[in-house]
Design an enzyme around this catalytic site. Structure first.
Site, PDB file in Angstrom:
ATOM      1  N   GLY A  92      11.942  19.143  -0.190  1.00 38.25           N
ATOM      2  CA  GLY A  92      13.271  18.335   0.022  1.00 38.25           C
ATOM      3  C   GLY A  92      13.150  17.572   1.127  1.00 38.25           C
ATOM      4  O   GLY A  92      14.132  16.502   1.969  1.00 38.25           O
ATOM      5  N   ARG A 121      29.233   9.675  -7.707  1.00 36.12           N
ATOM      6  CA  ARG A 121      28.047   8.755  -8.442  1.00 36.12           C
ATOM      7  C   ARG A 121      28.911   9.994 -10.086  1.00 36.12           C
ATOM      8  O   ARG A 121      29.964  10.341 -10.404  1.00 36.12           O
ATOM      9  CB  ARG A 121      27.209   9.806  -8.942  1.00 36.12           C
ATOM     10  CG  ARG A 121      26.164   9.907  -7.288  1.00 36.12           C
ATOM     11  CD  ARG A 121      25.217  11.223  -7.357  1.00 36.12           C
ATOM     12  NE  ARG A 121      25.185  11.161  -5.734  1.00 36.12           N
ATOM     13  CZ  ARG A 121      23.956  10.450  -5.512  1.00 36.12           C
ATOM     14  NH1 ARG A 121      23.199   9.710  -6.652  1.00 36.12           N
ATOM     15  NH2 ARG A 121      24.214  10.322  -4.263  1.00 36.12           N
ATOM     16  N   GLY A 137      19.340  16.795  -4.523  1.00 36.64           N
ATOM     17  CA  GLY A 137      18.090  18.037  -4.143  1.00 36.64           C
ATOM     18  C   GLY A 137      17.303  18.083  -2.493  1.00 36.64           C
ATOM     19  O   GLY A 137      16.194  18.770  -2.722  1.00 36.64           O
ATOM     20  N   ASP A 180      21.141   4.641  -3.683  1.00 34.98           N
ATOM     21  CA  ASP A 180      19.865   5.795  -3.671  1.00 34.98           C
ATOM     22  C   ASP A 180      18.790   4.230  -3.983  1.00 34.98           C
ATOM     23  O   ASP A 180      18.230   4.363  -5.062  1.00 34.98           O
ATOM     24  CB  ASP A 180      19.681   6.259  -5.309  1.00 34.98           C
ATOM     25  CG  ASP A 180      20.388   7.571  -5.160  1.00 34.98           C
ATOM     26  OD1 ASP A 180      20.907   8.177  -3.962  1.00 34.98           O
ATOM     27  OD2 ASP A 180      21.654   8.220  -6.059  1.00 34.98           O
ATOM     28  N   ASP A 213      22.903   8.916 -12.329  1.00 35.73           N
ATOM     29  CA  ASP A 213      23.087  10.048 -11.078  1.00 35.73           C
ATOM     30  C   ASP A 213      23.489   8.925 -10.082  1.00 35.73           C
ATOM     31  O   ASP A 213      23.093   9.618  -9.041  1.00 35.73           O
ATOM     32  CB  ASP A 213      22.265  11.117 -11.326  1.00 35.73           C
ATOM     33  CG  ASP A 213      21.048  10.520 -11.321  1.00 35.73           C
ATOM     34  OD1 ASP A 213      20.464  10.208 -12.237  1.00 35.73           O
ATOM     35  OD2 ASP A 213      20.262  11.248 -10.301  1.00 35.73           O
ATOM     36  N   ASN A 214      22.781   7.442 -10.665  1.00 37.33           N
ATOM     37  CA  ASN A 214      22.246   7.381  -9.506  1.00 37.33           C
ATOM     38  C   ASN A 214      23.260   5.375  -9.474  1.00 37.33           C
ATOM     39  O   ASN A 214      23.667   4.843  -8.706  1.00 37.33           O
ATOM     40  CB  ASN A 214      21.113   5.835  -9.459  1.00 37.33           C
ATOM     41  CG  ASN A 214      20.091   7.515  -9.689  1.00 37.33           C
ATOM     42  OD1 ASN A 214      20.027   8.437  -9.864  1.00 37.33           O
ATOM     43  ND2 ASN A 214      18.478   7.145  -9.299  1.00 37.33           N
TER      44      ASN A 214
HETATM   45  C1  LIG Z   1      17.864   8.256  -8.664  1.00 44.51           C
HETATM   46  O1  LIG Z   1      16.908   8.527  -9.395  1.00 44.51           O
HETATM   47  C2  LIG Z   1      15.781   9.458  -9.592  1.00 44.51           C
HETATM   48  C3  LIG Z   1      14.824   9.221 -11.213  1.00 44.51           C
HETATM   49  O2  LIG Z   1      16.111  10.268 -12.247  1.00 44.51           O
HETATM   50  C4  LIG Z   1      15.697  10.177  -9.315  1.00 44.51           C
HETATM   51  O3  LIG Z   1      14.392  11.081  -8.863  1.00 44.51           O
HETATM   52  C5  LIG Z   1      17.210  10.417  -7.934  1.00 44.51           C
HETATM   53  O4  LIG Z   1      16.689  12.050  -7.659  1.00 44.51           O
HETATM   54  C6  LIG Z   1      17.663   9.948  -7.887  1.00 44.51           C
HETATM   55  N1  LIG Z   1      18.336   9.748  -6.907  1.00 44.51           N
HETATM   56  C7  LIG Z   1      18.950  10.775  -6.756  1.00 44.51           C
HETATM   57  C8  LIG Z   1      19.512  10.533  -5.035  1.00 44.51           C
HETATM   58  O5  LIG Z   1      19.603  11.373  -6.849  1.00 44.51           O
END
Ligand SMILES: *[C@@H]1O[C@H](CO)[C@@H](O)[C@H](O)[C@H]1NC(C)=O
Ligand SMILES: *[C@@H]1O[C@H](CO)[C@@H](O)[C@H](O)[C@H]1NC(C)=O
Ligand SMILES: *[C@@H]1O[C@H](CO)[C@@H](O)[C@H](O)[C@H]1NC(C)=O
Ligand SMILES: *[C@@H]1O[C@H](CO)[C@@H](O)[C@H](O)[C@H]1NC(C)=O
Ligand SMILES: *[C@@H]1O[C@H](CO)[C@@H](O)[C@H](O)[C@H]1NC(C)=O
Length: 583
Positions: free
Chosen positions: A203, A267, A169, A347, A337-338
């Site tokens: 962003g 990931r 994002g 992350d 996702d991390n």
């Molecule tokens: C890691 O997890 C956090 C919390 O869910 C989220 O806000 C963040 O976008 C994640 N980091 C990445 C770079 O995806």
């Protein structure tokens, strides 16, 4: 047989909802980075960087225009989002969207650069970081030759629930760089503007969180933990508004961009989104790509390749989390996702290093449930690996799936073995004795009861001679002083001393040396980074640089670090610090 260690481990994780797994890690002599003792040289000013390798500067690229990246592999391997533009949307049938970074506004300043990364990975003469060109390349204002910037589509389980499409994002992959050692690294900007995956975000990343990521990822590398790296940190004057503690108190901060690197940024969530949305051909394609590129020991003809891949990820994730635990590192947001498919730490958000030992240590002050407390990390790792298995199931046969479940069941054991190994090394124990687990658990329990400093208690045990231990002379050894206030300390000590005496061919000096190589003297404590951040926000980057330098030699006592109090009892105000969670 009654094992106090097992019992204690259970007690520590009683609050967790999964199979009880728990505790802390360390690193064996072999996998710890070697520590250049000359670095302790007190004459080194914080401004002096030392390369640890011998390269002639003339081999380095001095002209940024000659620095090329390539997106060919990624773009040719996968379909790309057919829609263009950085507006938030739901994206299907692709792995990446093309997305142009949004340049930061206002004056740009180089707040930090990692000479190790710039020279050792990117083959660039670190002098180039002083140029205006670099400021633009490293903050999204200009693209390096060969770059087609991409934002990655992924999903994930966040805080236990499927969150659907997430994706980069506010990060842009610039492309891959193949260095002179033949290593391929993927360069990514973080904080470089909106992408199709920004949802309601702007962003951007603020100076605060960017300083934390820059410093911690580099510090983790030097602690010997697999991690993404950071090349540079550029700060701007662009105003960015954040609700730092999610309490309605909105503050204007400034935007910053970290140029970060990893062998791959894929990931668990990269696979999950494909599986969840039924894009199974693409799931297979991504898996084959990841295996071919990053798991060279797995043959592409192997009918069980996905299974072997899974087994590798299970093993390495268990090892990674054990390593986090051994240095008291809490990631803070262990969502799928991390979690990297390559089992590296990625992350850096609301992470923290535990100070007073407590399995309930939670770095994210808004995480009231303690879902991601340090003591829960191993369990969360298991949860995430379960989700990885779910994501893989469409490409596994029934039989392979049940084998995979069996592999997953082995996670707890792998983790415990590794933790045990790491903590034995932290205590300088050689060979294996029946009561070693007890010795470790006993110590941790005393640390918890006395709220002793985790890092320094182990470090001071590495610095104290057998004679001083015997005499219980802990003058100036503040963490051991705290620990020794425990009423059972003398009992533990006598067991420990006898254990050490039984180690044949081991001298007290060898023991201390071994222990000093695995027990860091300096970790990135919140109070240290908060102080560096306040200065950085006023364009004084000296403390960021000082910390970056010191944390490049975490196992070596350094005069500048001692003067700064980095191994002293934390200041009283440190206890009241809240970790800034928004980023
Ligand atoms: C890691 O997890 C956090 C919390 O869910 C989220 O806000 C963040 O976008 C994640 N980091 C990445 C770079 O995806
Ligand atoms: C490394 O640098 C030192 C000092 O410049 C030099 O004496 C030595 O020969 C070099 N070693 C290698 C392997 O190039
Ligand atoms: C598990 O991972 C560790 C750390 O990467 C590695 O040293 C070890 O060889 C692996 N074990 C197996 C069985 O693959
Ligand atoms: C911290 O925890 C809270 C509560 O679980 C969560 O909403 C928030 O996103 C977390 N912070 C980060 C940066 O992940
Ligand atoms: C100790 O050293 C001696 C002589 O080098 C060797 O024979 C013996 O096997 C060693 N013992 C242990 C336990 O390593």
């Amino acid at each position: 047989m009654w094992s106090p260690f097992k019992v204690l481990v259970f007690a520590l994780v009683a609050a967790c909802s999964f199979t009880p797994v728990h505790v802390l890690e360390f690193c064996t002599d072999r996998d710890c980075p070697s520590h250049d003792n000359t670095a302790s040289n007190s004459q080194l000013s914080p401004n002096t960087f030392r390369s640890r390798w011998n390269i002639s500067v003339s081999n380095l690229i001095q002209d940024l225009d000659r620095f090329r990246v390539s997106c060919k592999k990624l773009i040719e391997a996968f379909p790309i989002d057919v829609v263009d533009g950085n507006f938030a949307r739901s994206v299907k049938n692709c792995i990446f969207s093309k997305s142009i970074p949004t340049p930061l506004k206002g004056q740009l300043r180089l707040a930090a650069a990692s000479k190790e990364v710039i020279e050792g990975i990117l083959d660039l003469d670190v002098a180039v970081t002083q140029s205006d060109d670099f400021l633009h390349y490293a903050s999204g204002g200009r693209l390096p030759p060969g770059s087609i910037p991409l934002a990655h589509r992924y999903g994930g389980y966040q805080f236990g629930y499927w969150a659907g499409q997430l994706g980069d994002g506010r990060a842009h992959s610039l492309g891959q760089y193949t260095n002179r050692k033949g290593e391929v690294w993927e360069l990514q900007l973080k904080g470089s503007g909106k992408t199709p995956y920004s949802r309601s975000g702007d962003g951007r990343a603020v100076i605060r969180s960017s300083v934390r990521e820059f410093l911690c990822s580099e510090a983790m590398h030097f602690l010997g933990v697999p991690t993404s790296r950071a090349a540079s940190l550029i700060v701007s004057d662009e105003p960015v508004t954040r609700d730092q503690f999610y309490d309605g108190n909105v503050k204007t901060e400034r935007g910053a961009v970290v140029l970060r690197l990893a062998r791959s940024w894929f990931r668990i969530g990269s696979l999950e989104i494909l599986s969840q949305s039924g894009e199974i051909d693409l799931l297979r394609k991504l898996l084959i790509f990841v295996i071919d590129e990053h798991f060279p020991s797995i043959s592409s003809d192997d009918p069980d390749k996905y299974l072997v891949f899974y087994s590798t990820v299970v093993n390495e994730t268990a090892h990674l989390i054990a390593q986090w635990m051994s240095i008291g590192f809490a990631h803070g947001v262990c969502n799928t996702d991390n979690f990297s498919l390559l089992s590296i730490t990625i992350d850096y958000g609301p992470f923290g290093f535990m100070e007073s030992y407590s399995p309930n240590f939670v770095p994210n002050t808004s995480d009231d449930e303690g879902r991601y407390s340090i003591g829960a990390q191993a369990d969360v790792g298991l949860f995430n690996l379960q989700k990885l298995l779910v994501a893989l199931s469409p490409v596994l046969s029934k039989q392979q799936e049940s084998k995979a479940e069996h592999i997953l069941n082995g996670y707890v054991d792998i983790y415990h073995k590794r933790i045990h190994q790491l903590f034995k090394a932290k205590l300088g124990l050689l060979e294996e004795e029946e009561d070693d687990g007890y010795l470790i658990a006993f110590l941790l329990k005393m640390m918890e009861d006395t709220q002793s400093d985790f890092t320094m208690a182990f470090r001071q045990l590495s610095e104290v001679s057998a004679q001083r231990l015997q005499d219980r002379d802990f003058t100036q050894l503040w963490a051991l002083e705290d620990l020794s206030s425990h009423k059972l300390f003398p009992d533990w000590l006598s067991v420990y001393q006898l254990r050490l005496i039984r180690q044949q061919n081991d001298s007290d000096l060898d023991r201390q040396q071994r222990m000093r190589n695995v027990n860091p003297r300096y970790v990135l404590r919140n109070w240290m980074v908060e102080s560096a951040i306040s200065k950085a926000e006023m364009n004084d980057f000296s403390e960021v640089e000082l910390l970056h330098h010191i944390l490049s030699f975490p196992f070596v006592t350094q005069v500048t670090a001692e003067e700064a109090g980095y191994a002293s009892r934390p200041p009283v105000w440190a206890k009241r610090l809240k970790v800034s969670c928004s980023s």
